[in-house]
Design a protein around this motif. Structure first.
Motif, PDB file in Angstrom:
ATOM      1  N   GLY A  65       0.832  -1.221   0.149  1.00 25.55           N
ATOM      2  CA  GLY A  65      -0.064   0.140  -0.005  1.00 25.55           C
ATOM      3  C   GLY A  65       0.644   1.272   0.142  1.00 25.55           C
ATOM      4  N   MET A  66       0.022   2.374   0.054  1.00 25.67           N
ATOM      5  CA  MET A  66       0.751   3.753   0.031  1.00 25.67           C
ATOM      6  C   MET A  66       0.801   4.368   1.226  1.00 25.67           C
ATOM      7  N   PRO A  67       1.989   4.956   1.812  1.00 26.16           N
ATOM      8  CA  PRO A  67       2.161   5.800   3.194  1.00 26.16           C
ATOM      9  C   PRO A  67       1.307   6.992   3.028  1.00 26.16           C
ATOM     10  N   PRO A  68       0.716   7.429   4.085  1.00 27.11           N
ATOM     11  CA  PRO A  68       0.160   8.805   3.693  1.00 27.11           C
ATOM     12  C   PRO A  68       0.955  10.172   3.875  1.00 27.11           C
ATOM     13  N   GLU A  69       0.574  11.014   3.165  1.00 28.37           N
ATOM     14  CA  GLU A  69       1.532  12.311   3.172  1.00 28.37           C
ATOM     15  C   GLU A  69       0.969  13.055   4.066  1.00 28.37           C
ATOM     16  N   PRO A  70       1.865  13.781   4.696  1.00 31.72           N
ATOM     17  CA  PRO A  70       1.417  14.897   5.704  1.00 31.72           C
ATOM     18  C   PRO A  70       0.425  15.951   5.162  1.00 31.72           C
ATOM     19  N   PRO A  71      -0.378  16.626   5.828  1.00 30.99           N
ATOM     20  CA  PRO A  71      -0.670  16.214   7.301  1.00 30.99           C
ATOM     21  C   PRO A  71      -1.517  14.948   7.289  1.00 30.99           C
ATOM     22  N   PHE A  72      -1.285  13.940   8.488  1.00 30.27           N
ATOM     23  CA  PHE A  72      -2.179  12.874   8.490  1.00 30.27           C
ATOM     24  C   PHE A  72      -2.083  12.400   9.932  1.00 30.27           C
ATOM     25  N   PHE A  73      -3.263  11.680  10.251  1.00 25.39           N
ATOM     26  CA  PHE A  73      -3.354  11.083  11.534  1.00 25.39           C
ATOM     27  C   PHE A  73      -3.399   9.620  11.425  1.00 25.39           C
ATOM     28  N   MET A  74      -2.590   8.776  11.758  1.00 28.13           N
ATOM     29  CA  MET A  74      -2.908   7.401  11.505  1.00 28.13           C
ATOM     30  C   MET A  74      -2.647   6.707  12.784  1.00 28.13           C
ATOM     31  N   VAL A  75      -3.409   5.241  12.773  1.00 24.33           N
ATOM     32  CA  VAL A  75      -3.341   4.371  13.699  1.00 24.33           C
ATOM     33  C   VAL A  75      -2.828   2.931  13.407  1.00 24.33           C
ATOM     34  N   CYS A  76      -2.068   2.264  14.143  1.00 26.36           N
ATOM     35  CA  CYS A  76      -1.834   0.949  13.873  1.00 26.36           C
ATOM     36  C   CYS A  76      -1.696   0.162  14.866  1.00 26.36           C
ATOM     37  N   ASN A  77      -1.925  -1.049  14.861  1.00 17.76           N
ATOM     38  CA  ASN A  77      -1.674  -2.292  15.868  1.00 17.76           C
ATOM     39  C   ASN A  77      -0.067  -2.057  16.329  1.00 17.76           C
ATOM     40  N   HIS A  78       0.148  -2.564  17.612  1.00 17.32           N
ATOM     41  CA  HIS A  78       1.336  -2.237  18.478  1.00 17.32           C
ATOM     42  C   HIS A  78       1.948  -3.815  18.763  1.00 17.32           C
ATOM     43  N   LEU A  79       3.149  -4.031  18.274  1.00 19.47           N
ATOM     44  CA  LEU A  79       3.855  -5.570  18.793  1.00 19.47           C
ATOM     45  C   LEU A  79       5.196  -5.204  19.304  1.00 19.47           C
ATOM     46  N   SER A  80       5.926  -4.012  19.121  1.00 15.55           N
ATOM     47  CA  SER A  80       7.208  -4.158  19.593  1.00 15.55           C
ATOM     48  C   SER A  80       7.569  -2.635  19.387  1.00 15.55           C
ATOM     49  N   TYR A  81       8.979  -2.545  20.096  1.00 16.05           N
ATOM     50  CA  TYR A  81       9.532  -1.048  19.916  1.00 16.05           C
ATOM     51  C   TYR A  81      10.032  -0.969  18.647  1.00 16.05           C
ATOM     52  N   LEU A  82      10.323  -2.102  18.004  1.00 21.64           N
ATOM     53  CA  LEU A  82      10.716  -2.092  16.461  1.00 21.64           C
ATOM     54  C   LEU A  82       9.699  -1.462  15.543  1.00 21.64           C
ATOM     55  N   ASP A  83       8.530  -1.189  15.871  1.00 20.04           N
ATOM     56  CA  ASP A  83       7.317  -0.764  15.150  1.00 20.04           C
ATOM     57  C   ASP A  83       7.592   0.409  14.460  1.00 20.04           C
ATOM     58  N   VAL A  84       8.450   1.512  15.150  1.00 20.08           N
ATOM     59  CA  VAL A  84       8.822   2.745  14.699  1.00 20.08           C
ATOM     60  C   VAL A  84       9.629   2.762  13.582  1.00 20.08           C
ATOM     61  N   LEU A  85      10.453   1.732  13.361  1.00 22.47           N
ATOM     62  CA  LEU A  85      11.394   1.969  12.384  1.00 22.47           C
ATOM     63  C   LEU A  85      10.880   2.084  10.869  1.00 22.47           C
ATOM     64  N   PRO A  86      10.051   0.908  10.613  1.00 24.40           N
ATOM     65  CA  PRO A  86       9.209   0.992   9.236  1.00 24.40           C
ATOM     66  C   PRO A  86       8.607   2.405   9.158  1.00 24.40           C
ATOM     67  N   PHE A  87       7.829   2.861   9.980  1.00 21.85           N
ATOM     68  CA  PHE A  87       7.023   4.193   9.850  1.00 21.85           C
ATOM     69  C   PHE A  87       8.076   5.444   9.617  1.00 21.85           C
ATOM     70  N   PHE A  88       9.293   5.434  10.518  1.00 24.10           N
ATOM     71  CA  PHE A  88      10.411   6.546  10.473  1.00 24.10           C
ATOM     72  C   PHE A  88      10.872   6.433   8.929  1.00 24.10           C
ATOM     73  N   ILE A  89      11.111   5.448   8.511  1.00 27.70           N
ATOM     74  CA  ILE A  89      11.641   5.152   7.253  1.00 27.70           C
ATOM     75  C   ILE A  89      10.487   5.562   6.082  1.00 27.70           C
ATOM     76  N   THR A  90       9.176   5.480   6.219  1.00 26.97           N
ATOM     77  CA  THR A  90       8.282   5.551   5.081  1.00 26.97           C
ATOM     78  C   THR A  90       7.391   6.916   5.235  1.00 26.97           C
ATOM     79  N   THR A  91       7.497   7.411   6.685  1.00 24.81           N
ATOM     80  CA  THR A  91       6.713   8.663   6.526  1.00 24.81           C
ATOM     81  C   THR A  91       7.318   9.828   7.404  1.00 24.81           C
ATOM     82  N   ASP A  92       6.831  10.921   7.239  1.00 26.22           N
ATOM     83  CA  ASP A  92       7.455  12.124   8.304  1.00 26.22           C
ATOM     84  C   ASP A  92       6.535  12.119   9.307  1.00 26.22           C
TER      85      ASP A  92
END
Length: 260
Positions: A65-92
């Motif tokens: 799928g396509m990451p959202p562009e700012p400005p955005f508000f997004m929710v996600c399920n939560h499994l690990s502290y590693l979760d932040v890495l993919p989102f830091f890479i794909t979104t601002d």
């Protein structure tokens, strides 16, 4: 072999994290002295850190799928502290995180300096403050990501979404993006449920060094195709939970399949 892997990755992670963190602080200080905003600089440095960290720990990220562009508000399920890495890479983005993260060695201070919004989940009176910060931080250059389950899980299912931090989106009928994340590990002896997901009474450092023994980790992030809006935050939470649950791939049942 596992010991050497942990040692090499620990040194690499620490070196990259400290080096980029100091570089970020230096750049931010220069921009402040020049009277310029540092959000773009922060986004660039955080993305660089996340890519470097993912490479060091051998976190292979698959995006659907396509990451959202700012400005955005997004929710996600939560499994690990590693979760932040993919989102830091794909979104601002700016994350809302539990206040305990502040006490983590190095990472807690780093999170504070990159403007992570901390919430004390044991105090209901902290919710209005966090909702104000959410409103202040959504802009044309960054979005907000929250984990409305309120905790990490072992990935069997998506827990019920709490609605308190959806007040901003509901009050303005702001369309909310959603994503799901899951993990897999190669082989069957060290499952992602136990070695990547962070839940129960696992301590951060013990789990972190245990996770570093894995030869590699696969993360699959799926961004929803449509946004969801509603002026009732509880209804919004239920609708978002249904969307995320529908596309979520359970960790326990699916750890082998996404490695094929």
């Amino acid at each position: 072999m596992a010991y050497l892997r942990v040692l090499a990755r620990s040194v690499g992670f620490f070196t990259v994290t400290v080096g980029l963190y100091l570089g970020y602080l230096a750049g931010r200080g220069f921009l402040l002295l020049a009277g310029r905003d540092s959000i773009t600089w922060r986004n660039a440095m955080v993305r660089r850190w996340a890519k470097s960290a993912a490479a060091i720990i051998r976190l292979d990220i698959e995006v659907e799928g396509m990451p959202p562009e700012p400005p955005f508000f997004m929710v996600c399920n939560h499994l690990s502290y590693l979760d932040v890495l993919p989102f830091f890479i794909t979104t601002d983005c700016v994350f809302v995180a539990k206040s305990e993260v502040r006490s983590w060695p190095l990472l807690g201070r780093m999170a504070q300096d990159i403007n992570v919004i901390f919430i004390n989940r044991t105090l209901k009176r902290d919710i209005p403050r966090v909702n104000r910060l959410i409103e202040e931080n959504i802009s044309s250059r960054q979005g907000i990501i929250i984990f409305p389950e309120g905790t990490t899980t072992k990935g069997e299912k998506v827990k019920r979404f709490k609605s308190s931090l959806l007040q901003y989106a509901a009050s303005r009928n702001f369309p909310v993006s959603y994503a799901s994340i899951t993990y897999a590990t190669p082989g069957s002896e060290k499952s992602a449920e136990e070695w990547v997901c962070w839940w129960g009474d696992m301590t951060f450092l013990d789990h972190f060094f245990k996770m570093l023994t894995l030869p590699s980790i696969r993360a699959v992030v799926k961004f929803g195709s449509k946004k969801v809006s509603d002026n009732d935050r509880k209804v919004l939470a239920r609708r978002l939970h249904r969307r995320v649950s529908d596309q979520f791939r359970p960790v326990v049942k699916g750890r082998q399949k996404i490695y094929e």
